[in-house]
Scaffold this active site. Sequence first.
Site, PDB file in Angstrom:
ATOM      1  N   GLN A 183     -35.761   7.952  11.644  1.00 43.37           N
ATOM      2  CA  GLN A 183     -35.521   7.490  13.017  1.00 43.37           C
ATOM      3  C   GLN A 183     -34.054   7.144  13.243  1.00 43.37           C
ATOM      4  O   GLN A 183     -33.526   7.358  14.342  1.00 43.37           O
ATOM      5  CB  GLN A 183     -36.416   6.295  13.349  1.00 43.37           C
ATOM      6  CG  GLN A 183     -36.227   5.060  12.488  1.00 43.37           C
ATOM      7  CD  GLN A 183     -37.097   5.056  11.238  1.00 43.37           C
ATOM      8  OE1 GLN A 183     -37.506   6.120  10.761  1.00 43.37           O
ATOM      9  NE2 GLN A 183     -37.386   3.878  10.727  1.00 43.37           N
ATOM     10  N   ASN A 206     -33.248   8.510   1.264  1.00 43.43           N
ATOM     11  CA  ASN A 206     -34.438   9.011   0.590  1.00 43.43           C
ATOM     12  C   ASN A 206     -34.821  10.384   1.130  1.00 43.43           C
ATOM     13  O   ASN A 206     -34.108  10.979   1.931  1.00 43.43           O
ATOM     14  CB  ASN A 206     -35.589   8.004   0.700  1.00 43.43           C
ATOM     15  CG  ASN A 206     -36.020   7.781   2.154  1.00 43.43           C
ATOM     16  OD1 ASN A 206     -35.732   8.587   3.045  1.00 43.43           O
ATOM     17  ND2 ASN A 206     -36.720   6.689   2.390  1.00 43.43           N
ATOM     18  N   GLN A 251     -25.982   6.834 -15.278  1.00 43.23           N
ATOM     19  CA  GLN A 251     -26.550   7.694 -14.245  1.00 43.23           C
ATOM     20  C   GLN A 251     -28.071   7.762 -14.338  1.00 43.23           C
ATOM     21  O   GLN A 251     -28.759   7.875 -13.324  1.00 43.23           O
ATOM     22  CB  GLN A 251     -25.955   9.099 -14.346  1.00 43.23           C
ATOM     23  CG  GLN A 251     -24.464   9.139 -14.100  1.00 43.23           C
ATOM     24  CD  GLN A 251     -24.080   8.417 -12.813  1.00 43.23           C
ATOM     25  OE1 GLN A 251     -24.420   8.852 -11.721  1.00 43.23           O
ATOM     26  NE2 GLN A 251     -23.378   7.307 -12.941  1.00 43.23           N
ATOM     27  N   HIS A 254     -30.135   5.454 -12.122  1.00 42.70           N
ATOM     28  CA  HIS A 254     -30.175   5.695 -10.683  1.00 42.70           C
ATOM     29  C   HIS A 254     -31.563   6.123 -10.215  1.00 42.70           C
ATOM     30  O   HIS A 254     -32.064   5.671  -9.194  1.00 42.70           O
ATOM     31  CB  HIS A 254     -29.185   6.808 -10.298  1.00 42.70           C
ATOM     32  CG  HIS A 254     -27.837   6.315  -9.909  1.00 42.70           C
ATOM     33  ND1 HIS A 254     -27.626   5.473  -8.854  1.00 42.70           N
ATOM     34  CD2 HIS A 254     -26.618   6.585 -10.424  1.00 42.70           C
ATOM     35  CE1 HIS A 254     -26.336   5.233  -8.742  1.00 42.70           C
ATOM     36  NE2 HIS A 254     -25.696   5.890  -9.690  1.00 42.70           N
ATOM     37  N   GLU A 319     -22.059  17.216 -11.272  1.00 40.77           N
ATOM     38  CA  GLU A 319     -21.525  16.290 -10.268  1.00 40.77           C
ATOM     39  C   GLU A 319     -20.405  15.446 -10.876  1.00 40.77           C
ATOM     40  O   GLU A 319     -19.297  15.384 -10.348  1.00 40.77           O
ATOM     41  CB  GLU A 319     -22.656  15.388  -9.766  1.00 40.77           C
ATOM     42  CG  GLU A 319     -22.216  14.336  -8.758  1.00 40.77           C
ATOM     43  CD  GLU A 319     -23.316  13.351  -8.426  1.00 40.77           C
ATOM     44  OE1 GLU A 319     -23.186  12.667  -7.405  1.00 40.77           O
ATOM     45  OE2 GLU A 319     -24.307  13.255  -9.181  1.00 40.77           O
ATOM     46  N   ASP A 353     -17.145   5.390  -9.388  1.00 43.59           N
ATOM     47  CA  ASP A 353     -18.174   4.963  -8.437  1.00 43.59           C
ATOM     48  C   ASP A 353     -17.665   3.864  -7.513  1.00 43.59           C
ATOM     49  O   ASP A 353     -18.032   3.822  -6.339  1.00 43.59           O
ATOM     50  CB  ASP A 353     -19.397   4.430  -9.197  1.00 43.59           C
ATOM     51  CG  ASP A 353     -20.411   5.513  -9.475  1.00 43.59           C
ATOM     52  OD1 ASP A 353     -20.255   6.630  -8.957  1.00 43.59           O
ATOM     53  OD2 ASP A 353     -21.377   5.234 -10.220  1.00 43.59           O
ATOM     54  N   HIS A 412     -12.642  44.515  26.433  1.00 41.49           N
ATOM     55  CA  HIS A 412     -11.548  43.921  25.656  1.00 41.49           C
ATOM     56  C   HIS A 412     -10.276  44.754  25.834  1.00 41.49           C
ATOM     57  O   HIS A 412      -9.186  44.207  26.066  1.00 41.49           O
ATOM     58  CB  HIS A 412     -11.915  43.877  24.170  1.00 41.49           C
ATOM     59  CG  HIS A 412     -12.822  42.761  23.782  1.00 41.49           C
ATOM     60  ND1 HIS A 412     -14.077  42.606  24.293  1.00 41.49           N
ATOM     61  CD2 HIS A 412     -12.635  41.726  22.902  1.00 41.49           C
ATOM     62  CE1 HIS A 412     -14.640  41.539  23.751  1.00 41.49           C
ATOM     63  NE2 HIS A 412     -13.779  40.979  22.901  1.00 41.49           N
TER      64      HIS A 412
END
Length: 426
Positions: A183, A206, A251, A254, A319, A353, A412
């Site tokens: 939302q 998420n 990591q 996480h 990453e 980080d 053109h």
Amino acid sequence: MKIERLAEGISLKRSVDAGTADQRKAVQDIIYDVRKSGNAALHNYTERFDGVSLEELLVSEQEIEEATAALTVEQLAIIQEAADNIRLFHEKQIRNSWITTDDTGTMLGQKLTPLDAVGVYVPGGTAAYPSSVLMNTMPAKAAGVERIVMVSPPGKDGKLTPAVLAAAKIAGVTEIYKVGGAQAIAALAYGTETIVKVDKIVGPGNIYVALAKREVFGDVAIDMIAGPSEIAVLADDSAIASEVAADLLSQAEHDARACSVLVTTSMELAEEVSAEVNKQVALLPRRDIAAASINDYGRIVVCENMVEAVGAINELAPEHLEIVTYNSLEVMAKIRHAGAIFIGRFSSEPVGDYFAGPNHVLPTNGTARFSSPLNVDDFQKKSSIIMYSETAFRQNAEKIAAFARMEGLEAHARAIESRGANKLGK
């Protein structure tokens, strides 16, 4: 952790989580509802999903001041210093408009214009991510974006966490709303009675947030659809096993789907790191998450030599990449694909980080082969400038008309030739 010899081909790339059919349908319904009902839908979903009924979605100045006052002087100083580091790094990325003029008098160039408005999504609820506020906001500020709108789901008390609000104030966020989920993405993309739509949406979330960003893309720009976090450590026998293990676990904690990989030329280091990971994971507050990540997605790959190891890393395109080797700068020069590269023993991944300055919003799932970290360019758009001179026009008109006719576009060609029917120089 599992130890294996390098096999032919190695990849971190996993199937992108496109969500279930029910999740996609739920997101589509939410977006439709927000477009139709505006603020009423936002209030309804906030009560339904976050368990809190709000009178106002907009965070007041009083709430921001109270949040700032709730932090210690030391905490505020840390956030401020991190923000300064991030700002200074991103200011070096700023590019300017330019114009060139040739000997005919033709002017060509590029005009860089910051986006008018950007929306920043910050995960909320029980989590607090002031670093996410800084990393997504500071490059937009450096680019010259004037309106930065932050959205984040409130806690059960109807508030956002003090550290997040303090970071938003320090970073220069102009509006903050207590709304999250699909939302919030819909509100940023299409607007409501309270929230004016933005041009681009950035920030993690998420699966529902990710699916919503995918749905609204095209009506607004987005940064990326990020997958679970990844780290690869490239190490030889100069590395210290306990430190490498700690970085891999940084990591793993996480997300249960986070991926932690050690690529090394030393079997001895591989065995020591495996033992250290097993020992350290048991001591972590988030040990269940970290253990699941290590069990399902963690591995140690042993290579014959550094050439083979670098090749494996370039195939991984991770990453985050840490290089802990002899001659680490020479090794770094051979890396082609990585979101962020951390060089040497003291460049632990959490340094990036939170504090060093480069952005921690990075390409995942192998997309570092063609994508870059979030940066100032993501918040600017470019317009080409063409001011053709009469001399250049006379020299090239016939060729331009001929090119148009090669493509079968007669109008053109005639647009060019129409200037020959009129007196030039007016």
